[in-house]
Design an enzyme around this catalytic site. Structure first.
Site, PDB file in Angstrom:
ATOM      1  N   HIS A  70       1.373  94.030 -87.433  1.00  0.00           N
ATOM      2  CA  HIS A  70       1.515  92.573 -87.522  1.00  0.00           C
ATOM      3  C   HIS A  70       2.673  92.156 -88.425  1.00  0.00           C
ATOM      4  O   HIS A  70       2.750  90.997 -88.849  1.00  0.00           O
ATOM      5  CB  HIS A  70       0.203  91.903 -87.980  1.00  0.00           C
ATOM      6  CG  HIS A  70      -0.845  91.905 -86.915  1.00  0.00           C
ATOM      7  ND1 HIS A  70      -2.066  91.288 -87.064  1.00  0.00           N
ATOM      8  CD2 HIS A  70      -0.863  92.451 -85.665  1.00  0.00           C
ATOM      9  CE1 HIS A  70      -2.791  91.453 -85.964  1.00  0.00           C
ATOM     10  NE2 HIS A  70      -2.071  92.161 -85.113  1.00  0.00           N
ATOM     11  N   CYS A 111      -2.371  98.202 -81.401  1.00  0.00           N
ATOM     12  CA  CYS A 111      -2.264  96.738 -81.409  1.00  0.00           C
ATOM     13  C   CYS A 111      -1.580  96.305 -80.119  1.00  0.00           C
ATOM     14  O   CYS A 111      -0.747  97.033 -79.576  1.00  0.00           O
ATOM     15  CB  CYS A 111      -1.447  96.299 -82.625  1.00  0.00           C
ATOM     16  SG  CYS A 111      -1.213  94.516 -82.757  1.00  0.00           S
ATOM     17  N   TYR A 154       3.393  87.250 -85.465  1.00  0.00           N
ATOM     18  CA  TYR A 154       2.723  87.030 -86.747  1.00  0.00           C
ATOM     19  C   TYR A 154       3.686  86.696 -87.881  1.00  0.00           C
ATOM     20  O   TYR A 154       3.261  86.232 -88.944  1.00  0.00           O
ATOM     21  CB  TYR A 154       1.869  88.247 -87.118  1.00  0.00           C
ATOM     22  CG  TYR A 154       0.582  88.299 -86.344  1.00  0.00           C
ATOM     23  CD1 TYR A 154      -0.546  87.616 -86.780  1.00  0.00           C
ATOM     24  CD2 TYR A 154       0.484  89.010 -85.153  1.00  0.00           C
ATOM     25  CE1 TYR A 154      -1.734  87.631 -86.059  1.00  0.00           C
ATOM     26  CE2 TYR A 154      -0.689  89.035 -84.423  1.00  0.00           C
ATOM     27  CZ  TYR A 154      -1.803  88.350 -84.888  1.00  0.00           C
ATOM     28  OH  TYR A 154      -2.966  88.362 -84.161  1.00  0.00           O
ATOM     29  N   ASN A 192      -9.079  95.388 -86.294  1.00  0.00           N
ATOM     30  CA  ASN A 192      -8.147  94.818 -87.262  1.00  0.00           C
ATOM     31  C   ASN A 192      -8.733  94.803 -88.681  1.00  0.00           C
ATOM     32  O   ASN A 192      -9.944  94.776 -88.836  1.00  0.00           O
ATOM     33  CB  ASN A 192      -7.783  93.378 -86.859  1.00  0.00           C
ATOM     34  CG  ASN A 192      -6.678  93.342 -85.835  1.00  0.00           C
ATOM     35  OD1 ASN A 192      -5.737  94.112 -85.902  1.00  0.00           O
ATOM     36  ND2 ASN A 192      -6.789  92.435 -84.868  1.00  0.00           N
ATOM     37  N   ARG A 245     -15.650  86.205 -90.163  1.00  0.00           N
ATOM     38  CA  ARG A 245     -14.287  85.736 -89.900  1.00  0.00           C
ATOM     39  C   ARG A 245     -14.132  84.267 -90.300  1.00  0.00           C
ATOM     40  O   ARG A 245     -13.123  83.865 -90.880  1.00  0.00           O
ATOM     41  CB  ARG A 245     -13.931  85.911 -88.419  1.00  0.00           C
ATOM     42  CG  ARG A 245     -12.585  85.271 -88.084  1.00  0.00           C
ATOM     43  CD  ARG A 245     -12.192  85.433 -86.640  1.00  0.00           C
ATOM     44  NE  ARG A 245     -10.915  84.750 -86.394  1.00  0.00           N
ATOM     45  CZ  ARG A 245     -10.210  84.877 -85.281  1.00  0.00           C
ATOM     46  NH1 ARG A 245     -10.647  85.661 -84.314  1.00  0.00           N
ATOM     47  NH2 ARG A 245      -9.078  84.226 -85.131  1.00  0.00           N
TER      48      ARG A 245
END
Length: 437
Positions: A201, A171, A256, A149, A95
């Site tokens: 998102h 989500c 988002y 995700n 990440r």
């Protein structure tokens, strides 16, 4: 009574206590018999720490739930009723690369959007499809509930590249929006239902109801009056929409959308953090270290309050509500990622969309939205096209398609930058991207 077996892949996640708490709270309606927590060998230490906490939580609740820890996924999956996935291929170090490399080239690095989301999908989709193969062999009647995700792209890939139908992407963003609307209108959350339109998102609240009566105008008015209250989550800072923007949009964006409507502001913020030598993934890594130190405490027998800082609030409610509703055929409305099947007219039937569904024991039934308003159609279509190309590139290892996909994403500044970022990230993540090698 038939025993109920749930298998959680990525069981060593810091989010697992949320899930355990959710099952404990719902034991009366969903009497879970066995919870198998599965992780890979590299995650064994975290699995054992969080697994020990899970066992203490169950013991504290005085419930006959058997908690099993294992690194043998196939052993765990035998005769499972529900499989949940909450994994991070490459762990938090991957990440951090997803966030650092794009920002170095002057574009946003974010876990689930733009270049970061694309490369997380590249690492994750092949692994999820391997899990689906095991499910089809070892527990073909199980429901796969995916929290991993980017949830929309993972769901898209399963629907598009396998014949497995019992997959649902999940989500916590819609749940958070519903909770915010209930708070804004000062009504019980169970009285609120939403119409949402879009993809994971990248959804909009296109209608809101209290006891079946539309209150969208009130919601919009509240957002215009309280414009200083940013639509945000714990995992990033959000800018404030002007009343004029909200009135012009006529719908409620999701948190988002900050990356798309305030791209420059978000980029500036990330560049500042990058210059200071940190990105969000590094903050999360430190927070996770603190959480796991808490989890080690043998006196800890409940989910610690600090977990809410991880950005995963409401996961237990969203996930466990979904499983409980399927199991009991509740036919309530929840918000999930499923095959479109004509619910949104502008999007192909076999694509994944995030939408309100009636939850039955035969799975989610999408509630028809119809044709998307031009005010939101263009941005949703762009992201859906991006998602579909990312899924294809993840399956084929097509570098050129990856470059083009990133080039059309609104968070990418130019095709030249897209090529630089893709090539650097392919090299950085090559251990987890055999399809590109």
């Amino acid at each position: 009574m038939k025993s109920i077996k749930v298998v959680t892949i990525g069981g060593g996640s810091s989010y697992t206590p949320e899930l355990v708490e959710g099952f404990i709270k719902r034991y009366e309606s969903f009497p879970l018999s066995e919870l198998w927590l599965v992780d890979i060998e590299e995650g064994r230490e975290k699995l054992e720490i969080v697994g020990a906490l899970a066992k203490r939580m169950v013991e504290e609740a005085k419930l006959p739930i058997k908690v099993v820890l294992t690194t043998d996924r196939r052993e765990a999956l035998v005769d499972a009723d529900y499989v949940t996935t909450q994994m991070r291929v490459g762990q938090l170090d991957a990440r951090i690369k997803d966030e650092r490399i794009p920002i170095k080239h002057g574009i946003i690095g974010q876990e689930t959007n733009g270049a970061g989301g694309m490369f997380k999908a590249f690492r994750t989709i092949p692994v999820i499809l391997d899990i689906v193969k095991d499910i089809q062999e070892l527990c073909p009647k199980a429901w796969l509930i995916n929290f991993t995700n980017p949830a929309g792209m993972v769901t898209e890939a399963v629907l598009r590249y396998t014949d497995f139908k019992r997959v649902i992407g999940l989500c916590n963003v819609p749940y958070g929006l519903k909770n915010s609307i209930a708070h804004a209108l000062d009504v019980p959350i169970n009285d609120v239902s939403l119409e949402i339109s879009g993809v994971n998102h990248h959804i909009f609240v296109t209608d809101a109801f209290v006891k079946g009566e539309s209150v969208l105008e009130r919601v919009i008015e509240h957002q215009m009056e309280k414009s200083e209250e940013a639509l945000q989550m714990n995992n990033f800072s959000a800018e404030t929409y002007s009343p004029h923007f909200i009135k012009g949009l006529g719908y409620l964006p999701c948190p988002y959308h900050n990356y798309y409507y305030f791209t420059q502001e978000q980029l500036d913020s990330e560049l500042e953090e990058y210059k200071e030598g940190r990105v969000r993934g590094e903050v999360v890594k430190k927070l996770e270290d603190e959480l796991f130190e808490l989890y080690k405490d043998v006196e800890l027998k409940v989910k610690p309050k600090q977990l809410e800082k991880r950005g995963g609030a409401y996961y237990s409610d969203a996930a466990c509500d979904l499983i409980d509703s399927i199991h009991n055929n509740k036919q309530d409305i929840q918000y999930v990622n499923v095959r479109n099947n004509g619910a949104i007219r502008n999007i192909s039937d076999n694509s994944a969309v995030e939408i309100a569904c009636v939850i039955t024991n035969d799975g989610p039934k999408p509630i028809t939205v119809g044709e998307l308003d031009p005010r939101i159609n263009g941005t949703i279509q762009t992201i859906k096209s991006f998602e579909q190309m990312v899924c294809e590139a993840a399956m084929t290892g097509n570098r050129e398609l990856a470059i083009y996909a990133l080039s059309i994403n609104p968070l990418c500044s130019s095709a030249r930058v897209a090529e630089l970022v893709v090539d650097e990230m392919l090299e950085a993540h090559k251990e987890y991207l055999p399809q590109f090698n």
